[in-house]
Motif scaffolding. Sequence first.
Motif, PDB file in Angstrom:
ATOM      1  N   LYS A  31       0.835  -1.207   0.000  1.00 55.58           N
ATOM      2  CA  LYS A  31       0.000   0.000   0.000  1.00 55.58           C
ATOM      3  C   LYS A  31       0.866   1.253   0.000  1.00 55.58           C
ATOM      4  O   LYS A  31       0.597   2.222  -0.736  1.00 55.58           O
ATOM      5  CB  LYS A  31      -0.933   0.002   1.215  1.00 55.58           C
ATOM      6  N   ILE A  32       1.927   1.236   0.804  1.00 54.40           N
ATOM      7  CA  ILE A  32       2.827   2.386   0.858  1.00 54.40           C
ATOM      8  C   ILE A  32       3.550   2.561  -0.472  1.00 54.40           C
ATOM      9  O   ILE A  32       3.646   3.675  -1.008  1.00 54.40           O
ATOM     10  CB  ILE A  32       3.840   2.218   2.006  1.00 54.40           C
ATOM     11  N   ASN A  34       2.598   1.653  -3.406  1.00 50.38           N
ATOM     12  CA  ASN A  34       1.640   2.140  -4.407  1.00 50.38           C
ATOM     13  C   ASN A  34       1.395   3.637  -4.260  1.00 50.38           C
ATOM     14  O   ASN A  34       1.321   4.372  -5.252  1.00 50.38           O
ATOM     15  CB  ASN A  34       0.313   1.379  -4.282  1.00 50.38           C
ATOM     16  N   GLU A  35       1.251   4.096  -3.026  1.00 53.41           N
ATOM     17  CA  GLU A  35       0.990   5.519  -2.801  1.00 53.41           C
ATOM     18  C   GLU A  35       2.199   6.368  -3.160  1.00 53.41           C
ATOM     19  O   GLU A  35       2.071   7.433  -3.771  1.00 53.41           O
ATOM     20  CB  GLU A  35       0.574   5.748  -1.344  1.00 53.41           C
ATOM     21  N   THR A  38       2.623   7.243  -6.730  1.00 51.81           N
ATOM     22  CA  THR A  38       1.685   8.214  -7.313  1.00 51.81           C
ATOM     23  C   THR A  38       2.013   9.651  -6.911  1.00 51.81           C
ATOM     24  O   THR A  38       1.324  10.575  -7.333  1.00 51.81           O
ATOM     25  CB  THR A  38       0.238   7.894  -6.873  1.00 51.81           C
ATOM     26  N   ILE A  39       3.047   9.853  -6.099  1.00 55.21           N
ATOM     27  CA  ILE A  39       3.419  11.199  -5.644  1.00 55.21           C
ATOM     28  C   ILE A  39       4.722  11.587  -6.348  1.00 55.21           C
ATOM     29  O   ILE A  39       5.805  11.197  -5.913  1.00 55.21           O
ATOM     30  CB  ILE A  39       3.597  11.251  -4.114  1.00 55.21           C
ATOM     31  N   LYS A 168       8.524  11.696   3.066  1.00 61.00           N
ATOM     32  CA  LYS A 168       7.485  10.958   3.775  1.00 61.00           C
ATOM     33  C   LYS A 168       8.176  10.054   4.794  1.00 61.00           C
ATOM     34  O   LYS A 168       9.263   9.534   4.545  1.00 61.00           O
ATOM     35  CB  LYS A 168       6.641  10.105   2.823  1.00 61.00           C
ATOM     36  N   ASP A 233       3.992   9.444   8.597  1.00 61.67           N
ATOM     37  CA  ASP A 233       2.956   9.450   7.557  1.00 61.67           C
ATOM     38  C   ASP A 233       2.344   8.066   7.370  1.00 61.67           C
ATOM     39  O   ASP A 233       1.176   7.948   6.988  1.00 61.67           O
ATOM     40  CB  ASP A 233       3.565   9.918   6.228  1.00 61.67           C
ATOM     41  N   TYR A 234       3.138   7.016   7.627  1.00 62.87           N
ATOM     42  CA  TYR A 234       2.670   5.643   7.458  1.00 62.87           C
ATOM     43  C   TYR A 234       3.117   4.808   8.660  1.00 62.87           C
ATOM     44  O   TYR A 234       4.204   5.012   9.206  1.00 62.87           O
ATOM     45  CB  TYR A 234       3.247   5.016   6.191  1.00 62.87           C
TER      46      TYR A 234
END
Length: 298
Positions: A31-32, A34-35, A38-39, A168, A233-234
Amino acid sequence: MFVYNNIFKNDNEIQNFISKSEQKYKNQVLKIANEIATIPHIKILTLSGPTCSGKTTTSYILEHEIEKRGMTVKIISIDDFYRNRADILEDEKPDYESISAIDFSIFQSCVEKILEGKTAMLPIYDFIDGQRKGFVPYLPSDHEIIIFEGIQAIYPEILSMLPKNISKSIYISVADDINAYGTYFKKREIRFFRRLVRDFLFRSATPERTLELWEGVVENEDKNIIPNEKYADYIINSFMPYELGVIKPYILNIVSYNFNNGKEFHLYHELKQKLDKIIEIPSHFVPEDSVFREFIGK
């Protein structure tokens, strides 16, 4: 609190239990990745957490997953920025937990060079000799993400040197207390089990030595690491529901205790009683690429 009382009828049930545990952990990492993919402006990730949280393995999994998504990754261990052992002695023992153990001038210089796209001279630390043994040049590429990994990556002094708009932070640890087969385990206790085994297997540390260091580890966590978790952040929970069953025979049968030593004698019998109801799980069921292999080996 995480509760489980699994009774296994056969090897398939054990394997399924372990597979589900592994996938739950990996889903967090995916999940991390993937995110982050996208940044477009993210250049820096920090990966931190208290001792024996699984930082090293997780950094490699993140590297692999982010690169699968079209970027390159460079992992930089903050441990390599330690000052020489003779300079960080406290009560005649090296204090690697303190933020003052980090050479900030070299760290800041490297960060500045990396952000400018110039060659940075990254230090290499020799833990056997307790001193820096040299530097290696590193030139970042245009589409590269830097992962700064280490317990100190959550310290405000480190984060203040990393621009917030391109950074991040990831925090990893055992997230919950555990009730297994009617026995209560604190989340920090789980990490102590990991460290006891890891340090015996890979750092030639006696149980007494692990106990001696643990007090300082806990003090530093309470002061510098855990209070800063909320700023990450995560969050990744590295607890594997199967791990108590796997680590039990390591603690009781593989770690060597000196029963003539009062501290080690007491520790062994305390752990034996605490783990009494835990159902053992053979370690060969644990995947070779599991984060839990960081503590028990291949």
